[in-house]
Motif scaffolding. Structure first.
Motif, PDB file in Angstrom:
ATOM      1  N   VAL A  69     120.068  33.701   3.918  1.00 25.35           N
ATOM      2  CA  VAL A  69     119.702  32.572   4.782  1.00 25.35           C
ATOM      3  C   VAL A  69     120.201  31.260   4.185  1.00 25.35           C
ATOM      4  N   ALA A  70     119.898  31.032   2.906  1.00 26.38           N
ATOM      5  CA  ALA A  70     120.368  29.817   2.251  1.00 26.38           C
ATOM      6  C   ALA A  70     121.889  29.784   2.163  1.00 26.38           C
ATOM      7  N   ASP A  71     122.489  30.943   1.900  1.00 28.56           N
ATOM      8  CA  ASP A  71     123.952  30.987   1.811  1.00 28.56           C
ATOM      9  C   ASP A  71     124.602  30.589   3.134  1.00 28.56           C
ATOM     10  N   ARG A  72     124.047  31.082   4.248  1.00 30.18           N
ATOM     11  CA  ARG A  72     124.625  30.744   5.553  1.00 30.18           C
ATOM     12  C   ARG A  72     124.450  29.258   5.858  1.00 30.18           C
ATOM     13  N   TYR A 140     120.629  22.169  13.792  1.00 32.52           N
ATOM     14  CA  TYR A 140     121.637  22.827  12.957  1.00 32.52           C
ATOM     15  C   TYR A 140     121.095  24.121  12.364  1.00 32.52           C
ATOM     16  N   VAL A 141     119.850  24.075  11.898  1.00 35.78           N
ATOM     17  CA  VAL A 141     119.242  25.284  11.322  1.00 35.78           C
ATOM     18  C   VAL A 141     119.186  26.388  12.371  1.00 35.78           C
ATOM     19  N   GLY A 142     118.726  26.041  13.578  1.00 37.26           N
ATOM     20  CA  GLY A 142     118.654  27.041  14.634  1.00 37.26           C
ATOM     21  C   GLY A 142     120.013  27.634  14.970  1.00 37.26           C
ATOM     22  N   VAL A 144     122.691  27.884  12.957  1.00 38.51           N
ATOM     23  CA  VAL A 144     123.167  28.743  11.877  1.00 38.51           C
ATOM     24  C   VAL A 144     122.407  30.066  11.863  1.00 38.51           C
ATOM     25  N   LEU A 145     121.088  30.012  12.048  1.00 42.09           N
ATOM     26  CA  LEU A 145     120.295  31.239  11.998  1.00 42.09           C
ATOM     27  C   LEU A 145     120.559  32.126  13.217  1.00 42.09           C
ATOM     28  N   ASN A 146     120.907  31.520  14.341  1.00 42.15           N
ATOM     29  CA  ASN A 146     121.276  32.339  15.500  1.00 42.15           C
ATOM     30  C   ASN A 146     122.549  33.134  15.224  1.00 42.15           C
ATOM     31  N   ARG A 147     123.499  32.488  14.552  1.00 35.54           N
ATOM     32  CA  ARG A 147     124.729  33.207  14.197  1.00 35.54           C
ATOM     33  C   ARG A 147     124.432  34.316  13.188  1.00 35.54           C
ATOM     34  N   TYR A 148     123.544  34.010  12.248  1.00 38.02           N
ATOM     35  CA  TYR A 148     123.174  35.023  11.257  1.00 38.02           C
ATOM     36  C   TYR A 148     122.463  36.201  11.932  1.00 38.02           C
ATOM     37  N   SER A 149     121.626  35.911  12.936  1.00 41.77           N
ATOM     38  CA  SER A 149     120.951  36.979  13.670  1.00 41.77           C
ATOM     39  C   SER A 149     121.961  37.858  14.395  1.00 41.77           C
ATOM     40  N   ALA A 150     123.004  37.227  14.940  1.00 43.17           N
ATOM     41  CA  ALA A 150     124.037  38.010  15.619  1.00 43.17           C
ATOM     42  C   ALA A 150     124.747  38.932  14.639  1.00 43.17           C
TER      43      ALA A 150
END
Length: 389
Positions: A69-72, A140-142, A144-150
């Motif tokens: 999470v932090a890395d992304r 921005y957080v949302g 990035v985390l949406n991409r990580y979820s994908a």
């Protein structure tokens, strides 16, 4: 014959005004250089974009998924990782001391919930002293985390999916998850500079047109030359026209310089016709110059003229939709904003430059500007004639 005499008087007065402006080298340099410098500085400063938000992570899970999470977030280029801790105490202290903009708290069992339930939660704590920056950072957080979820959905074979947006909804087996892809028209990359620079150009020519008009006439009033001109056969109309036309021309030159800077340096698109832009600017400047003339007619000193002009211009700029959208204002403020010529010309500039709007699309705003210009110029001329009588 009288008309020919008036034209001749205006021609000689215009020659005098231009010679006076060209002779003042300091003011000439200020007129040519300062607006360009202001545009360069304000265009970089007037942005809602957040870069290098200071990130602090509190990882109670300590797994590869939680560390990712932090890395992304850091890899997105929007965040700078300034610290990590297994407890919230250090994070709270860093936030209190102003060293952190956002805290991401990852609970224990984060990776286990992702694998088992295909759903995991985390907490973000933002420094909301600047509410706008906090909202942008949260966005921005949302993202990035949406991409990580994908990425996780692609790497983990989904056996359980969720529907809805709230944590209170239970997982539903076999239902695909809906993805939303957003696209912005006219400003696809959501560049704040493309949105702000047209408004900043309006601000610059407003200051040049209004402040210089007020200061120029009051300066002659202080020097006593205005009284000398009032007793000459030169008509007041010819005198006012000769005073306003050079400043009207200078303001258009300033806008040209600003458009060149916006195009070549900031790559702001110019999708519409520049003829529409200049036509709107020519009409708008009549209102701006009329306000400056009115100020010069009610004051006696340059100090008073500067104070009143900045008072008017500040209200105009803050209620123009330049920095904040009008729809977020209360109803009474929106009503007052419709009496603001800066709002109409800002809409014209953004519509033509960003959307490629034509004359028919902005005719209503330009018509309102023409009406305001006629009213302000008439009031100013009458006030000036009353004072000179």
């Amino acid at each position: 014959m009288a008309w020919t005499s008036s034209v001749r008087s205006v021609r000689f007065l215009l020659r005098k005004e231009f010679l006076q402006i060209l002779r003042d080298k300091v003011m000439l340099r200020q007129l040519m250089i300062m607006p360009v410098v202001q545009l360069l500085l304000l265009s970089a400063a007037a942005t809602f974009e957040v870069r290098n938000a200071r990130l602090f992570t509190v990882d109670h899970d300590g797994t590869a998924s939680s560390r990712a999470v932090a890395d992304r977030l850091v890899a997105s280029g929007r965040f700078e990782h300034v610290g990590a801790s297994p407890s919230m105490a250090r994070a709270d202290t860093a936030m209190l001391e102003g060293d952190v903009d956002i805290i991401v708290r990852i609970p224990a069992g984060f990776e286990r919930d992702l694998v088992r339930d295909r759903r995991a939660t985390l907490q973000t704590v933002l420094n909301a002293e600047d509410a706008v920056a906090a909202g942008v950072t949260q966005g921005y957080v949302g993202e990035v985390l949406n991409r990580y979820s994908a990425e996780l959905r692609a790497s983990i074979t989904p056996s359980v999916a969720t529907i809805g947006a709230g944590p209170e909804l239970p997982p539903v087996r076999g239902q695909p998850q809906i993805e939303i892809h957003a696209r912005g028209w006219y400003n696809t990359e959501l560049q704040y500079r493309d949105y702000m620079i047209p408004g900043i150009l309006v601000q610059l020519i407003t200051i040049v047109g209004t402040l210089l008009t007020a200061m120029n006439i009051v300066r002659e009033k202080e020097a006593g030359t205005l009284d000398q001109l009032n007793v000459t056969p030169i008509g007041r109309g010819a005198f006012i026209a000769a005073k306003l036309l050079p400043l009207w021309f200078i303001a258009l030159v300033e806008m040209t310089l600003g458009l060149l800077v916006a195009w070549f340096i900031f790559d702001v698109p110019i999708r519409g016709s520049l003829l529409v832009v200049y036509f709107g600017a020519a009409i708008y400047l009549v209102a701006a110059l009329g306000i400056g003339l009115w100020v010069s007619a009610i004051v006696e000193t340059q100090q008073q003229a500067m104070f009143i002009t900045f008072f008017i211009v500040l209200i105009y700029l803050l209620m123009s939709g330049l920095f904040t959208p009008m729809r977020s204002m209360p109803d009474w403020a929106q009503w007052m904003a419709h009496l603001n010529p800066v709002m109409y010309f800002t809409r014209v500039m953004r519509a033509v430059l960003l959307r490629g709007a034509g004359f028919a699309d902005v005719i209503r705003d330009i018509g309102v500007l023409a009406l305001m210009g006629a009213i302000m110029l008439t009031l100013a001329v009458r006030q000036y004639a009353k004072r000179a009588a």
